[in-house]
Design an enzyme around this catalytic site. Structure first.
Site, short mmCIF file in Angstrom:
data_model
loop_
_atom_site.label_atom_id
_atom_site.label_comp_id
_atom_site.label_asym_id
_atom_site.label_seq_id
_atom_site.Cartn_x
_atom_site.Cartn_y
_atom_site.Cartn_z
N ASP A 232 -18.20 60.37 16.41
CA ASP A 232 -19.07 61.39 17.03
C ASP A 232 -20.26 61.59 16.09
O ASP A 232 -20.46 60.80 15.14
CB ASP A 232 -18.29 62.68 17.32
CG ASP A 232 -17.87 63.43 16.06
OD1 ASP A 232 -18.11 62.93 14.94
OD2 ASP A 232 -17.30 64.54 16.20
N HIS A 233 -21.03 62.64 16.32
CA HIS A 233 -22.22 62.90 15.49
C HIS A 233 -21.85 63.13 14.03
O HIS A 233 -22.56 62.69 13.13
CB HIS A 233 -23.00 64.11 16.04
CG HIS A 233 -22.15 65.34 16.15
ND1 HIS A 233 -21.18 65.48 17.13
CD2 HIS A 233 -22.08 66.46 15.40
CE1 HIS A 233 -20.58 66.65 16.98
NE2 HIS A 233 -21.10 67.26 15.93
N HIS B 190 11.05 49.18 10.70
CA HIS B 190 9.81 49.85 11.14
C HIS B 190 9.47 49.46 12.58
O HIS B 190 8.90 50.26 13.32
CB HIS B 190 8.66 49.52 10.19
CG HIS B 190 8.96 49.90 8.78
ND1 HIS B 190 9.10 51.22 8.39
CD2 HIS B 190 9.18 49.15 7.67
CE1 HIS B 190 9.39 51.25 7.10
NE2 HIS B 190 9.44 50.01 6.64
N CYS C 263 -14.70 61.17 12.87
CA CYS C 263 -15.33 62.43 13.29
C CYS C 263 -15.41 63.30 12.04
O CYS C 263 -15.28 62.79 10.91
CB CYS C 263 -14.61 63.08 14.46
SG CYS C 263 -12.96 63.72 14.12
N GLY C 264 -15.63 64.58 12.19
CA GLY C 264 -15.78 65.44 11.02
C GLY C 264 -14.53 65.47 10.17
O GLY C 264 -14.57 65.26 8.95
N THR C 265 -13.40 65.70 10.81
CA THR C 265 -12.12 65.76 10.09
C THR C 265 -11.27 64.51 10.30
O THR C 265 -10.31 64.28 9.56
CB THR C 265 -11.28 66.94 10.62
OG1 THR C 265 -11.10 66.74 12.03
CG2 THR C 265 -11.97 68.28 10.35
N GLY C 266 -11.56 63.76 11.35
CA GLY C 266 -10.70 62.65 11.76
C GLY C 266 -9.57 63.12 12.66
O GLY C 266 -8.85 62.29 13.24
N ILE C 267 -9.44 64.42 12.80
CA ILE C 267 -8.29 64.96 13.56
C ILE C 267 -8.51 64.80 15.07
O ILE C 267 -7.69 64.20 15.77
CB ILE C 267 -8.03 66.44 13.19
CG1 ILE C 267 -7.64 66.56 11.72
CG2 ILE C 267 -6.94 67.02 14.08
CD1 ILE C 267 -7.59 68.00 11.20
N GLY C 268 -9.61 65.35 15.55
CA GLY C 268 -9.85 65.32 17.01
C GLY C 268 -9.90 63.90 17.54
O GLY C 268 -9.29 63.59 18.58
N HIS D 220 4.15 50.43 7.73
CA HIS D 220 5.27 51.12 8.38
C HIS D 220 5.03 51.42 9.86
O HIS D 220 5.98 51.43 10.64
CB HIS D 220 5.57 52.45 7.67
CG HIS D 220 6.15 52.29 6.31
ND1 HIS D 220 6.89 53.27 5.69
CD2 HIS D 220 6.11 51.25 5.43
CE1 HIS D 220 7.28 52.85 4.49
NE2 HIS D 220 6.79 51.63 4.29
#
Ligand code: RB5
Length: 149
Positions: free
Chosen positions: A8-9, A133, A65-70, A98
């Protein structure tokens, strides 16, 4: 090795740094956007990259993204995707060894460019270990199948 890249931006500048780094190393890449730093929505880029990787048009995806979370949450909604949010190198190689992660996600507001490039190199050079795994990731696929409409 073919790699699909998106952000994203908030991840725009780090994405460009990663693209340059990987192109210099000879990887075949496609940038799925965002193409400017104008505010945009991370799911739009997550789904583009995730669908390409799930269709096996690319070996791996990289999403920022900003956090990588979304962007990792969104990518993981596409069946067959195992997107791993890695903001350190240990997670990066473990996610391949793994979890057979097929998308690497990072947070541009969390880590600097130097670490991000190390994480990318670590992720791309590690290999899935299989064995127990494989049994575990097959159980993830079973969960996906259970909820498929
Ligand atoms: C955008 O401001 C930000 O919310 C996004 O880049 C990401 O961090 C979401 O998880």
């Amino acid at each position: 090795m073919k790699i699909a890249v998106g952000s994203d931006h908030a991840g725009f500048y780090l994405k460009n740094e990663i693209i340059k780094h990987l192109e210099d190393k000879g990887y075949e890449l496609k940038d799925f956007g965002a193409f400017t730093e104008a505010s945009c929505d991370y799911p739009d880029y997550a789904v583009k990259v995730a669908e390409e990787v799930a269709a096996k048009n690319y070996d791996y995806g990289i999403l920022i993204c900003g956090t990588g979370i979304g962007i990792s949450i969104a990518a993981n909604k596409v069946p067959g995707i195992r997107a791993a949010l890695c903001n350190d190198t240990f997670s990066a190689h473990a996610s391949r060894e793994h979890n057979d992660a097929n998308i690497l996600a990072m947070g541009a507001r969390v880590i600097g460019g130097g670490l991000a490039l190390d994480i990318v190199d670590t992720f791309l050079s590690a290999s899935f270990m299989g064995d127990k795994h494989l049994r575990r990731i097959n159980k993830i696929s079973d969960i996906e199948s259970k909820y498929k409409k």
